[in-house]
Design a protein around this motif. Structure first.
Motif, mmCIF file in Angstrom:
data_model
loop_
_atom_site.group_PDB
_atom_site.id
_atom_site.type_symbol
_atom_site.label_atom_id
_atom_site.label_comp_id
_atom_site.label_asym_id
_atom_site.label_seq_id
_atom_site.Cartn_x
_atom_site.Cartn_y
_atom_site.Cartn_z
ATOM 1 N N LEU A 45 20.854 -14.831 -37.998
ATOM 2 C CA LEU A 45 22.036 -14.109 -38.481
ATOM 3 C C LEU A 45 23.283 -14.944 -38.265
ATOM 4 N N GLN A 46 24.194 -14.864 -39.216
ATOM 5 C CA GLN A 46 25.443 -15.610 -39.124
ATOM 6 C C GLN A 46 26.610 -14.666 -39.382
ATOM 7 N N ASN A 47 27.760 -15.052 -38.860
ATOM 8 C CA ASN A 47 29.037 -14.359 -39.073
ATOM 9 C C ASN A 47 28.973 -12.897 -38.683
ATOM 10 N N TRP A 48 29.419 -12.015 -39.549
ATOM 11 C CA TRP A 48 29.570 -10.600 -39.212
ATOM 12 C C TRP A 48 28.238 -9.897 -39.021
ATOM 13 N N ARG A 49 27.157 -10.410 -39.585
ATOM 14 C CA ARG A 49 25.851 -9.757 -39.409
ATOM 15 C C ARG A 49 25.382 -9.833 -37.961
ATOM 16 N N VAL B 252 30.751 3.266 -23.639
ATOM 17 C CA VAL B 252 30.662 2.563 -24.925
ATOM 18 C C VAL B 252 31.313 1.179 -24.869
ATOM 19 N N ASN B 253 32.178 0.943 -23.918
ATOM 20 C CA ASN B 253 32.877 -0.335 -23.802
ATOM 21 C C ASN B 253 31.866 -1.461 -23.560
ATOM 22 N N PRO B 254 31.804 -2.463 -24.457
ATOM 23 C CA PRO B 254 30.815 -3.518 -24.264
ATOM 24 C C PRO B 254 31.150 -4.468 -23.122
ATOM 25 N N GLY B 255 32.394 -4.626 -22.798
ATOM 26 C CA GLY B 255 32.784 -5.541 -21.732
ATOM 27 C C GLY B 255 32.912 -6.963 -22.229
ATOM 28 N N GLN B 256 33.891 -7.670 -21.695
ATOM 29 C CA GLN B 256 34.152 -9.033 -22.138
ATOM 30 C C GLN B 256 33.000 -9.963 -21.790
ATOM 31 N N ASP B 257 32.394 -9.790 -20.603
ATOM 32 C CA ASP B 257 31.299 -10.685 -20.228
ATOM 33 C C ASP B 257 30.095 -10.491 -21.135
ATOM 34 N N LEU C 38 24.852 -6.617 -35.397
ATOM 35 C CA LEU C 38 23.701 -6.387 -34.528
ATOM 36 C C LEU C 38 24.153 -6.110 -33.100
ATOM 37 N N PHE C 39 25.164 -6.840 -32.639
ATOM 38 C CA PHE C 39 25.702 -6.598 -31.299
ATOM 39 C C PHE C 39 26.277 -5.186 -31.195
ATOM 40 N N ALA C 40 27.050 -4.778 -32.200
ATOM 41 C CA ALA C 40 27.628 -3.430 -32.184
ATOM 42 C C ALA C 40 26.527 -2.374 -32.202
ATOM 43 N N LEU C 41 25.500 -2.596 -32.987
ATOM 44 C CA LEU C 41 24.375 -1.667 -33.032
ATOM 45 C C LEU C 41 23.670 -1.590 -31.681
ATOM 46 N N SER C 42 23.507 -2.720 -31.025
ATOM 47 C CA SER C 42 22.845 -2.707 -29.715
ATOM 48 C C SER C 42 23.705 -2.018 -28.663
ATOM 49 N N VAL C 43 25.021 -2.216 -28.728
ATOM 50 C CA VAL C 43 25.917 -1.540 -27.782
ATOM 51 C C VAL C 43 25.866 -0.030 -27.991
ATOM 52 N N LEU C 44 25.909 0.396 -29.236
ATOM 53 C CA LEU C 44 25.867 1.836 -29.518
ATOM 54 C C LEU C 44 24.530 2.459 -29.133
ATOM 55 N N SER C 45 23.435 1.773 -29.430
ATOM 56 C CA SER C 45 22.129 2.338 -29.082
ATOM 57 C C SER C 45 21.919 2.363 -27.571
ATOM 58 N N THR C 46 22.344 1.325 -26.867
ATOM 59 C CA THR C 46 22.244 1.319 -25.413
ATOM 60 C C THR C 46 23.110 2.413 -24.803
#
Length: 109
Positions: free
Chosen positions: A43-47, A84-89, A51-59
């Protein structure tokens, strides 16, 4: 002996603080796996960030339903926002693992 009936006092109780550190570890591992998946899938760019946003929301949803039992303000100082905050790290971890796996898998394309 102090009473733990006060909800704000429960947030700073040692077992609750240790449990919150466990939740932070779960978020970290989720970011690692999402980065590895994004890199392997190419995956490149926004995709990749989607995926990161989807993983944060599902977690966050799993932690909301299972660990917090639908009441995150009872367990976390920031409530649902903290959950819901993913955190900078975690964002940096995701990008690091993403680029690592992308470089390993797709080096000769």
């Amino acid at each position: 002996m102090a009473s733990t009936a006060d909800p704000t006092a429960q947030l700073y109780c040692l077992p609750n603080v240790l449990h919150n550190q466990c939740l932070t570890s779960v978020k970290f591992i989720s970011a690692c796996f999402a980065g590895a998946a994004a890199g392997i899938l190419g995956l490149q760019n926004w995709r990749g960030f989607a995926l990161f946003a989807l993983s944060v929301l599902s977690t966050s949803f799993v932690m909301y339903a299972v660990n917090c039992k639908g009441k995150p303000s009872r367990y976390l100082p920031g409530g649902i926002g903290e959950l819901v905050n993913p955190g900078q790290d975690n964002i940096f971890t995701f990008i690091l693992v993403w680029t690592l796996f992308y470089g390993i898998v797709h080096v000769y394309e």
